[in-house]
Design a protein around this motif. Structure first.
Motif, PDB file in Angstrom:
ATOM      1  N   ASP A 106     -18.698 -37.665  33.337  1.00 44.10           N
ATOM      2  CA  ASP A 106     -18.164 -39.024  33.496  1.00 44.10           C
ATOM      3  C   ASP A 106     -19.321 -39.972  33.852  1.00 44.10           C
ATOM      4  O   ASP A 106     -20.181 -39.651  34.672  1.00 44.10           O
ATOM      5  CB  ASP A 106     -17.102 -39.036  34.599  1.00 44.10           C
TER       6      ASP A 106
ATOM      7  N   GLY B 177     -14.349 -45.836  36.350  1.00 48.66           N
ATOM      8  CA  GLY B 177     -14.275 -45.732  37.805  1.00 48.66           C
ATOM      9  C   GLY B 177     -12.805 -45.583  38.168  1.00 48.66           C
ATOM     10  O   GLY B 177     -11.984 -45.333  37.295  1.00 48.66           O
ATOM     11  N   PRO B 178     -12.451 -45.775  39.440  1.00 49.89           N
ATOM     12  CA  PRO B 178     -11.055 -45.550  39.832  1.00 49.89           C
ATOM     13  C   PRO B 178     -10.101 -46.565  39.212  1.00 49.89           C
ATOM     14  O   PRO B 178     -10.425 -47.736  39.093  1.00 49.89           O
ATOM     15  CB  PRO B 178     -11.081 -45.680  41.354  1.00 49.89           C
TER      16      PRO B 178
ATOM     17  N   CYS C 145      -7.249 -34.022  41.085  1.00 55.11           N
ATOM     18  CA  CYS C 145      -8.414 -34.845  40.782  1.00 55.11           C
ATOM     19  C   CYS C 145      -9.060 -34.297  39.521  1.00 55.11           C
ATOM     20  O   CYS C 145      -8.884 -33.137  39.194  1.00 55.11           O
ATOM     21  CB  CYS C 145      -9.451 -34.780  41.920  1.00 55.11           C
TER      22      CYS C 145
ATOM     23  N   ASP D  87     -12.645 -37.802  40.195  1.00 55.86           N
ATOM     24  CA  ASP D  87     -11.779 -38.985  40.085  1.00 55.86           C
ATOM     25  C   ASP D  87     -10.328 -38.551  40.328  1.00 55.86           C
ATOM     26  O   ASP D  87      -9.785 -37.743  39.572  1.00 55.86           O
ATOM     27  CB  ASP D  87     -11.961 -39.564  38.670  1.00 55.86           C
TER      28      ASP D  87
ATOM     29  N   THR E 156      -7.798 -40.629  40.331  1.00 58.07           N
ATOM     30  CA  THR E 156      -6.877 -41.633  39.778  1.00 58.07           C
ATOM     31  C   THR E 156      -6.586 -41.319  38.310  1.00 58.07           C
ATOM     32  O   THR E 156      -7.356 -40.627  37.645  1.00 58.07           O
ATOM     33  CB  THR E 156      -7.458 -43.068  39.871  1.00 58.07           C
TER      34      THR E 156
ATOM     35  N   ASP F 262     -13.871 -43.550  31.949  1.00 58.47           N
ATOM     36  CA  ASP F 262     -15.149 -43.935  32.558  1.00 58.47           C
ATOM     37  C   ASP F 262     -15.133 -45.303  33.247  1.00 58.47           C
ATOM     38  O   ASP F 262     -16.172 -45.927  33.408  1.00 58.47           O
ATOM     39  CB  ASP F 262     -16.258 -43.920  31.488  1.00 58.47           C
TER      40      ASP F 262
ATOM     41  N   ASP G 252     -12.480 -33.399  37.743  1.00 53.53           N
ATOM     42  CA  ASP G 252     -13.855 -33.079  38.102  1.00 53.53           C
ATOM     43  C   ASP G 252     -14.642 -33.064  36.803  1.00 53.53           C
ATOM     44  O   ASP G 252     -14.528 -32.125  36.022  1.00 53.53           O
ATOM     45  CB  ASP G 252     -13.842 -31.684  38.764  1.00 53.53           C
TER      46      ASP G 252
ATOM     47  N   ASN H 174     -19.174 -42.815  35.433  1.00 50.77           N
ATOM     48  CA  ASN H 174     -19.057 -43.603  36.661  1.00 50.77           C
ATOM     49  C   ASN H 174     -18.509 -42.897  37.888  1.00 50.77           C
ATOM     50  O   ASN H 174     -18.815 -43.305  39.000  1.00 50.77           O
ATOM     51  CB  ASN H 174     -18.221 -44.847  36.386  1.00 50.77           C
ATOM     52  N   LEU H 175     -17.679 -41.895  37.700  1.00 53.34           N
ATOM     53  CA  LEU H 175     -17.048 -41.247  38.857  1.00 53.34           C
ATOM     54  C   LEU H 175     -16.830 -39.778  38.497  1.00 53.34           C
ATOM     55  O   LEU H 175     -15.958 -39.468  37.699  1.00 53.34           O
ATOM     56  CB  LEU H 175     -15.705 -41.953  39.133  1.00 53.34           C
ATOM     57  N   LYS H 176     -17.663 -38.913  39.068  1.00 58.29           N
ATOM     58  CA  LYS H 176     -17.631 -37.497  38.657  1.00 58.29           C
ATOM     59  C   LYS H 176     -16.357 -36.800  39.152  1.00 58.29           C
ATOM     60  O   LYS H 176     -15.836 -35.923  38.487  1.00 58.29           O
ATOM     61  CB  LYS H 176     -18.857 -36.751  39.196  1.00 58.29           C
TER      62      LYS H 176
END
Ligand SMILES: *[C@@H]1O[C@H](CO)[C@@H](O)[C@H](O)[C@H]1NC(C)=O
Ligand SMILES: *[C@@H]1O[C@H](CO)[C@@H](O)[C@H](O)[C@H]1NC(C)=O
Ligand SMILES: *[C@@H]1O[C@H](CO)[C@@H](O)[C@H](O)[C@H]1NC(C)=O
Length: 552
Positions: free
Chosen positions: A81, A64-65, A75, A87, A89, A62, A77, A83-85
């Motif tokens: 998450d 972010g990248p 990725c 991702d 990274t 959580d 999905d 912060n970034l659904k």
């Protein structure tokens, strides 16, 4: 006449010094630091060495990248998450020690502030976390050349466990103890219906204070099969099979808390083959109230004390020693020589938690537990990189200490903060790796089919070469690789093995070939089943280790 005597004396002293330097390890330098990678793309909040000499490194999903791409068009999905659904990274990586390279790994659920153990078969079993990972159990094999990845069971735990501690048990299962709001423990894997639920554990309810201060409890497997557990300022010996408190130890003499967020560190000191004495050492931490003050930007100086107790003594008491510098959030590692504990990373003020630590302590400190009281500590060479909250350290098979992490922020923040998110990896090489000690450094003759299989209580022999044999003789040590996070090395255990005097097998001008006969640990109380690293130690200088596997 006088002149020639002085000359003789000088000549002799010089010669004597030379002799000494051939047999005594040089301790002057304080070790050396090396930057291995300026960025591996993921910050080392958690680290575990596997028996393929790869270190599994991860933080949380959580953030972010991260700075490491998953690659291959992959990725994650995850609608849950924070912060970034979507991702692309990685939040975990496999670090190959020999190649000094990194492979991204795909984590699906959030292992933030989680715990881990190695299973007897060498897999990493990783438990708990936050958000969609709070009940997660994640498995990762030591897969060698092919590209294996995490296998996850998002509901593998009976209770959510955020800031819990694991300990591998003599039967190979792991006990998972506590976590935020969890005053209980459970076992994994869940082999039968008895394992399915949780077991009430009042110590954690009793030691919970306004700042928590009992998270990531210190847990060590005692030689009688019971568990020594330290939470806040109290400790007990627990028979986990019957859920009975076998002993209650005296409280920490100053009453201050030692567990998260007052984060000290702790080790079980190296175990002798006799298998009766066991000592626990706890160093640093933060005085009661530090966390609350740090939230108001008042940063209290850290504790300077180490507490040491003989847990099988008929009337145990804490002895108190003073470190050269105060330290909170230090990591404590048992060095393979069996003679020294390394205290590394951390700060000298504030506490664990987002942005609550101040004044990094850059120099590790060594503690020679067998040395005379009052002169056990020495200050090592400093690094230049602060290792604050969410940093970690693990010992490698070659005797170096891998150091990474530091991210006291809820995101990856590289600018505008006191302690930027750190993605680097460093190696600290203790004095025993200095070139001056190379003639003392044994080299184990590699055995075909390694890792070598050991059986409880059975003798085994090791052949090794060494240029100069120390008069202190040879010892054989055996180390369990630990799961490092939040200044705690779970499952860390170093055994001094019973061994005979090494015998010369063959000698030539260069190095001589020797053989040492040793005996594997007597029982799984001494050494739970799994992979360990065996070292031949000559006058305090360990060889490169050799992986061994012990099981019932
Ligand atoms: C990580 O990536 C960010 C964004 O691209 C960049 O600003 C930063 O310098 C990178 N940090 C490191 C240590 O590689
Ligand atoms: C231990 O910590 C608790 C909780 O903060 C505190 O109330 C107690 O006084 C401490 N014990 C001692 C012996 O100081
Ligand atoms: C840290 O990074 C996050 C995400 O990029 C950003 O929202 C936040 O403002 C940053 N914090 C600081 C103190 O710069």
């Amino acid at each position: 006449m006088k002149y020639s005597f002085a000359f003789f004396f000088f000549f002799f002293s010089f010669f004597f010094l030379l002799l000494c330097s051939a047999t005594a390890p040089v301790a002057a330098e304080g070790g050396q630091w090396q930057l291995l990678q300026s960025s591996i793309g993921v910050s080392a909040m958690h680290m575990q060495l596997l028996h393929n000499d790869r270190v599994i490194i991860f933080d949380r999903t959580d953030f972010g990248p991260s700075n490491l791409s998953l690659g291959g068009g992959r990725c994650r999905d995850d609608p849950r998450d924070w912060n970034l659904k979507v991702d692309c990274t990685a939040h975990a990586a496999e670090y190959d020690v020999a190649a000094n390279s990194v492979r991204p790994l795909m984590l699906l659920t959030d292992p933030w502030c989680s715990s881990g153990t190695l299973a007897p078969d060498g897999r990493l079993i990783q438990t708990g976390g936050a958000n969609d990972g709070e009940r997660g159990v994640r498995y990762l094999a030591a897969c060698g050349e092919y590209d294996c990845d995490w296998e996850e069971d998002p509901s593998g735990l009976a209770a959510p466990r955020w800031y819990a501690t694991n300990q591998v048990l003599p039967d190979g299962r792991a006990i998972v103890i506590g976590g935020r709001g969890q005053y209980n423990y459970e076992f994994i894997p869940k082999l039968n219906s008895e394992d399915a639920g949780t077991v009430d554990f009042p110590l954690l309810r009793e030691t919970r204070d306004a700042e928590y201060n009992n998270l990531y409890p210190f847990v060590f497997l005692n030689l009688d099969g019971n568990l020594f557990i330290f939470a806040n300022n109290k400790s007990i010996l627990l028979d986990y099979k019957t859920n009975t408190v076998v002993r209650t130890y005296p409280a920490a003499p100053d009453g201050h808390p030692r567990n998260y967020p007052s984060t000290a560190s702790a080790v079980l000191l190296p175990l002798q083959p006799s298998g009766t004495d066991a000592e626990v050492l706890i160093c640093g931490g933060a005085p009661a109230g530090t966390y609350t003050k740090a939230l108001k930007k008042v940063f209290v100086g850290s504790l300077t004390t180490c507490l040491r107790i003989s847990i099988n003594d008929p009337s145990p008491s804490w002895s108190v020693e003073t470190m050269p510098t105060p330290r909170v959030m230090g990591d404590m590692l048992l060095l393979p020589s069996g003679e020294e504990v390394l205290i590394i990373n951390g700060a000298t003020a504030g506490s664990a938690g987002w942005d609550l630590g101040r004044d990094p302590v850059l120099s590790p400190v060594g503690y020679r537990h067998g040395g005379p009281a009052g002169s056990r500590f020495d200050v090592k060479s400093p690094t230049t990189i602060p290792r604050m909250y969410h940093s970690s350290a693990v010992l490698l098979r070659d005797g170096r200490v891998l150091v990474g992490g530091s991210n006291p922020h809820a995101f990856y923040n590289f600018t505008g903060v006191d302690f930027p998110t750190d993605l680097s990896l460093e190696a600290y090489s203790p004095e025993y790796l200095a070139p001056e000690n190379s003639n003392l450094r044994p080299e184990i003759i590699s055995v075909a089919g390694a890792p070598v299989a050991l059986s409880y209580g059975k003798p085994f022999s090791l052949k090794f070469t060494v240029a100069a044999m120390s008069e202190k003789g040879i010892t054989v040590t055996m180390l369990a690789p630990s799961f490092a996070t939040h200044s705690l090395s779970m499952n860390q255990r170093l055994l001094i093995l019973q061994s005979e005097a090494a015998a010369a097998v063959l000698a030539d001008e260069g190095a001589s070939l020797y053989e040492v006969n040793a005996v594997a640990p007597m029982s799984a109380f001494m050494a739970p089943p799994g992979y360990y690293i065996v070292f031949v130690v000559n006058g305090g200088v360990p060889s490169e280790g050799m992986w061994v596997h012990i099981q019932h």
